[in-house]
Design a protein around this motif. Structure first.
Motif, PDB file in Angstrom:
ATOM      1  N   TYR A   8       0.997  -1.775   0.288  1.00 48.50           N
ATOM      2  CA  TYR A   8       0.086   0.322  -0.087  1.00 48.50           C
ATOM      3  C   TYR A   8       0.873   1.299   0.043  1.00 48.50           C
ATOM      4  CZ  TYR A   8      -3.927  -3.002   1.469  1.00 48.50           C
ATOM      5  OH  TYR A   8      -4.798  -4.010   1.473  1.00 48.50           O
ATOM      6  N   GLY A   9       0.850   2.049  -0.641  1.00 47.07           N
ATOM      7  CA  GLY A   9       1.714   3.617  -0.686  1.00 47.07           C
ATOM      8  C   GLY A   9       2.383   3.347  -1.184  1.00 47.07           C
ATOM      9  N   GLU A  10       3.566   4.916  -1.059  1.00 43.81           N
ATOM     10  CA  GLU A  10       4.517   5.000  -1.924  1.00 43.81           C
ATOM     11  C   GLU A  10       5.656   3.472  -0.859  1.00 43.81           C
ATOM     12  OE1 GLU A  10       5.338   7.286  -3.694  1.00 43.81           O
ATOM     13  OE2 GLU A  10       2.778   7.846  -3.766  1.00 43.81           O
ATOM     14  N   PRO A  11       6.421   3.572  -2.498  1.00 46.75           N
ATOM     15  CA  PRO A  11       7.734   2.404  -1.475  1.00 46.75           C
ATOM     16  C   PRO A  11       8.477   2.902  -0.465  1.00 46.75           C
ATOM     17  CG  PRO A  11       7.327   2.712  -3.861  1.00 46.75           C
ATOM     18  CD  PRO A  11       6.512   3.537  -3.497  1.00 46.75           C
TER      19      PRO A  11
END
Length: 63
Positions: free
Chosen positions: A41-44
């Protein structure tokens, strides 16, 4: 709840508390991690130099 489960839970909490205290005393940052089910989920996120605070031993705690 069986007494063995309580004892294991107490030991897991004590281990987490000690890891947090030690990191704080040394000025180290911790990365909280569980089973990784939300890792995508979200940014790396590629942390470097962070110790992992492994929460898997505390699965099922609801209070």
């Amino acid at each position: 709840m069986a007494q063995a489960q309580v004892a294991n839970g107490d030991a897991a909490i004590a281990a987490l508390a000690e890891q947090i205290r030690a990191a704080g005393a040394d000025g180290r940052k911790l990365r909280i991690a569980g089973h990784g089910s939300k890792a995508g989920y979200g940014e790396p996120f590629a942390p470097s130099g962070l110790d992992v605070l492994d929460m898997r031993a505390n699965a099922g705690i609801v209070t």
